[in-house]
Design an enzyme around this catalytic site. Structure first.
Site, PDB file in Angstrom:
ATOM      1  N   SER A   1     -17.251 -23.820  31.527  1.00 45.81           N
ATOM      2  CA  SER A   1     -17.188 -23.861  32.989  1.00 45.81           C
ATOM      3  C   SER A   1     -16.818 -25.244  33.487  1.00 45.81           C
ATOM      4  CB  SER A   1     -18.558 -23.501  33.571  1.00 45.81           C
ATOM      5  OG  SER A   1     -18.784 -22.135  33.338  1.00 45.81           O
TER       6      SER A   1
ATOM      7  N   ARG B   1      15.453  -6.304  72.969  1.00 49.59           N
ATOM      8  CA  ARG B   1      14.075  -5.863  73.197  1.00 49.59           C
ATOM      9  C   ARG B   1      13.123  -6.316  72.090  1.00 49.59           C
ATOM     10  NH1 ARG B   1      16.125   0.224  74.175  1.00 49.59           N
ATOM     11  NH2 ARG B   1      17.873  -0.624  72.979  1.00 49.59           N
TER      12      ARG B   1
ATOM     13  N   GLY C   1      18.773   9.306  73.988  1.00 46.76           N
ATOM     14  CA  GLY C   1      19.778  10.138  74.647  1.00 46.76           C
ATOM     15  C   GLY C   1      19.388  11.603  74.471  1.00 46.76           C
TER      16      GLY C   1
HETATM   17  C1  UD1 Z   1      21.165   4.759  70.868  1.00 47.39           C
HETATM   18  C2  UD1 Z   1      21.916   5.969  71.472  1.00 47.39           C
HETATM   19  C3  UD1 Z   1      20.884   6.991  71.955  1.00 47.39           C
HETATM   20  C4  UD1 Z   1      20.000   7.417  70.797  1.00 47.39           C
HETATM   21  C5  UD1 Z   1      19.363   6.207  70.119  1.00 47.39           C
HETATM   22  C6  UD1 Z   1      18.704   6.637  68.826  1.00 47.39           C
HETATM   23  C7  UD1 Z   1      24.039   5.194  72.433  1.00 47.39           C
HETATM   24  C8  UD1 Z   1      24.764   4.811  73.663  1.00 47.39           C
HETATM   25  N1  UD1 Z   1      22.726   5.527  72.581  1.00 47.39           N
HETATM   26  O1  UD1 Z   1      20.395   4.163  71.898  1.00 47.39           O
HETATM   27  O2  UD1 Z   1      21.532   8.125  72.488  1.00 47.39           O
HETATM   28  O3  UD1 Z   1      19.017   8.338  71.259  1.00 47.39           O
HETATM   29  O4  UD1 Z   1      20.350   5.210  69.794  1.00 47.39           O
HETATM   30  O5  UD1 Z   1      17.988   5.596  68.235  1.00 47.39           O
HETATM   31  O6  UD1 Z   1      24.637   5.237  71.371  1.00 47.39           O
HETATM   32  N2  UD1 Z   1      25.072  -1.668  68.398  1.00 47.39           N
HETATM   33  C9  UD1 Z   1      26.236  -2.326  68.046  1.00 47.39           C
HETATM   34  N3  UD1 Z   1      26.988  -2.866  69.046  1.00 47.39           N
HETATM   35  C10 UD1 Z   1      26.659  -2.777  70.362  1.00 47.39           C
HETATM   36  C11 UD1 Z   1      25.463  -2.105  70.692  1.00 47.39           C
HETATM   37  C12 UD1 Z   1      24.688  -1.545  69.684  1.00 47.39           C
HETATM   38  O7  UD1 Z   1      26.583  -2.425  66.875  1.00 47.39           O
HETATM   39  O8  UD1 Z   1      27.407  -3.306  71.189  1.00 47.39           O
HETATM   40  C13 UD1 Z   1      24.229  -1.129  67.296  1.00 47.39           C
HETATM   41  C14 UD1 Z   1      22.833  -1.770  67.287  1.00 47.39           C
HETATM   42  O9  UD1 Z   1      22.806  -2.869  66.430  1.00 47.39           O
HETATM   43  C15 UD1 Z   1      21.937  -0.621  66.787  1.00 47.39           C
HETATM   44  C16 UD1 Z   1      22.681   0.630  67.180  1.00 47.39           C
HETATM   45  O10 UD1 Z   1      24.017   0.248  67.493  1.00 47.39           O
HETATM   46  O11 UD1 Z   1      21.774  -0.658  65.399  1.00 47.39           O
HETATM   47  C17 UD1 Z   1      22.062   1.335  68.377  1.00 47.39           C
HETATM   48  O12 UD1 Z   1      22.037   0.447  69.493  1.00 47.39           O
HETATM   49  P1  UD1 Z   1      20.815   0.393  70.492  1.00 47.39           P
HETATM   50  O13 UD1 Z   1      21.112  -0.610  71.537  1.00 47.39           O
HETATM   51  O14 UD1 Z   1      19.547   0.263  69.757  1.00 47.39           O
HETATM   52  O15 UD1 Z   1      20.901   1.848  71.157  1.00 47.39           O
HETATM   53  P2  UD1 Z   1      19.700   2.713  71.742  1.00 47.39           P
HETATM   54  O16 UD1 Z   1      19.384   2.240  73.104  1.00 47.39           O
HETATM   55  O17 UD1 Z   1      18.587   2.787  70.786  1.00 47.39           O
HETATM   56 MG    MG Z   2      18.169   1.702  69.122  1.00 43.47          MG
END
Ligand code: UD1
Ligand code: MG
Length: 454
Positions: free
Chosen positions: A391, A18, A142
């Site tokens: 200057s 995103r 979440g």
């Molecule tokens: C996540 C939470 C959500 C919470 C929100 C808070 C989950 C499923 N959802 O959603 O409940 O309200 O954060 O900000 O946990 N990441 C990995 N590997 C992956 C996917 C993500 O390391 O395969 C890391 C990303 O780099 C990031 C973090 O996990 O730093 C969160 O991932 P992101 O995709 O941003 O989750 P949200 O949709 O924000």
């Molecule tokens: Mg996030």
């Protein structure tokens, strides 16, 4: 704080789709420091046994940013639960609390982390704790489903939530603390039967409940601190919060900011007490201001050390390697790079000083510059104490102007100037008596002729 050993896992492997960026999301900066380093700095204060960051396979810059801390690579980006699973081999044999943080939630404080850890050890059956916050607009987060005692039964992701669940205002900030004894078995139970087909970390409370364990919740009062970053708009909002925090710290340390909202600080900006920062000032990396410095409006300062009592600006630019002496004055439209300016020296207006060692009590007048670059190399200009540079002077480096010398206005100086000498290097003026009056007459006659011929 309990003496239970602590390991920290930071999830940062997500692609950050995103953000629409070529660089990993957590490498985007707040006040000049990548988000991941904000999280690491706050985590470090807990003195954990280890900090493991989960990164993606193609993220060399992220690997470097977390050094010397450990990393683990998540090859397939299959969700936050999948990311934690990748860290399990590194945690083999570890006994204690495992704190899980999100790399895209950069402003979480050490205090909040401590509170989450404390919630985990509430009583013997509390094997898990989750960090919650109140959000008036919870979209994207979440939702935490908990009873009135704050015992969490499960967490529902936005995409899986029904209408009633979507109306819940307590959301998951993303951080968990888990007893290492339970970690492996619970993580292995995570499934991906959900709207995104991903392994959700947020399924942990439900798995814990099935196992007869209790998931506690710590609700952080300050939701600003726990905002996640998923888009450039989030990034801009987080930058605002970061700047506000930095400005508050600076003012708490005894600095006057006339209009703090317009001053941009770098995370490492050091400003001593009784400095005054006027509106619209930008600080880049590595700036130190000693006591009683004034930075006037619209100045851009980076890599500079300004000693006490100096006055900078308005509209001044200090570039890396600028050291400004005590009570020196750097005025409008002056640029200083890799130079030392002595005590009380004045560079009041429209000047460039680069690769220069300038002594004390020098006057460097309007339009004077150091000519430091010959198209191939940079050269140094040495200016002794008490020198008067007139200057519109070019000091062609390498050149040495000794103590007390005078440089006449309009000179181009290519030779060293001895102490207390005058160097004048410009054409002598020619005076032609009556020339201007004659010229005006000629022009008037020509204009009259043109008009008559129309
Ligand atoms: C996540 C939470 C959500 C919470 C929100 C808070 C989950 C499923 N959802 O959603 O409940 O309200 O954060 O900000 O946990 N990441 C990995 N590997 C992956 C996917 C993500 O390391 O395969 C890391 C990303 O780099 C990031 C973090 O996990 O730093 C969160 O991932 P992101 O995709 O941003 O989750 P949200 O949709 O924000
Ligand atoms: Mg996030």
């Amino acid at each position: 704080m309990s003496n239970t050993p602590l390991a920290i896992v930071i999830l940062a492997a997500g692609k950050g789709t995103r953000m629409k960026s070529d660089k990993p999301k957590v490498m985007h900066e707040l006040a000049g420091r990548p988000m991941i380093n904000w999280v690491i700095e706050s985590a470090k204060a807990l003195k954990p046994e280890t900090i493991i960051t989960v990164i993606g396979p193609d993220m060399p810059e992220l690997k470097k940013a977390v050094e010397p801390h450990d990393i683990v690579t998540q090859k397939e980006r299959n969700g936050t639960g999948g990311a934690l699973k990748c860290a399990l081999p590194k945690l083999k044999g570890f006994k204690g609390d495992v704190l899980i943080l999100l790399g895209d939630c950069p402003l979480i404080t050490t205090k909040t982390m401590k509170a989450l850890i404390k919630a985990r050890s509430k009583d013997l059956t509390t094997s898990l704790s989750v960090l919650g916050m109140h959000m008036d607009n919870p979209t994207g987060y979440g939702r935490i489903i908990a009873d009135k005692n704050g015992i969490v039964s499960h967490i529902v992701e936005e995409k899986d939530a029904n209408k009633a669940e979507k109306s819940i205002r307590i959301v998951n900030a993303g951080a968990f603390c888990i007893d290492s004894k339970r970690l492996e078995s619970w993580v292995r139970k995570l499934g991906n039967d959900n709207a995104q087909g991903e392994f959700y970390l947020t399924d942990l409370p439900q798995i814990a409940a099935h196992d007869g364990a209790v998931c506690a919740m710590h609700v952080c009062e300050n939701a600003q601190e726990l905002k996640g970053c998923n888009s450039r708009t989030d990034l801009a909002n987080l930058e605002k919060n970061t700047q506000n925090l930095l400005r508050e710290n600076v003012m708490a340390a005894g600095v006057t900011m006339i209009d703090p909202d317009t001053v941009y600080l770098h995370f490492d900006t050091k400003i001593a007490s009784d400095c005054v920062i006027e509106p619209s000032v930008f600080f880049g990396p590595n700036v130190v201001l000693e006591k009683n410095v004034t930075i006037k409006a619209f100045s851009h300062i980076e890599g500079a050390h300004v000693k006490s009592g100096a006055k900078i600006g308005p509209f001044a630019r200090l570039r890396p390697g600028a050291t400004i002496g005590e009570n020196a004055g750097i005025g409008n439209f002056v640029e200083i790079k890799k130079s030392t300016i002595g005590e009380r020296s004045k560079i009041g207006h429209l000047a460039y000083v680069g690769d220069c060692q300038m002594g004390e009590d020098v006057n460097f007048s309007a339009g004077a510059i150091t000519v430091n670059y010959d198209g191939f190399q940079k050269h140094t200009t040495m200016i002794g104490k008490g020198v008067m540079v007139g200057s519109n002077v070019n000091l062609v480096a390498p050149v040495h102007i000794d103590d007390g010398a005078f440089i006449a206005a309009g000179s181009t100086i290519t030779e060293d100037v001895p102490a207390d000498a005058l160097s004048i290097a410009r054409d002598a003026a020619q005076i032609r008596q009556g020339w201007a009056a004659k010229y005006r007459k000629l022009r008037a006659a020509a204009a009259k002729k043109r008009k008559a011929s129309k």
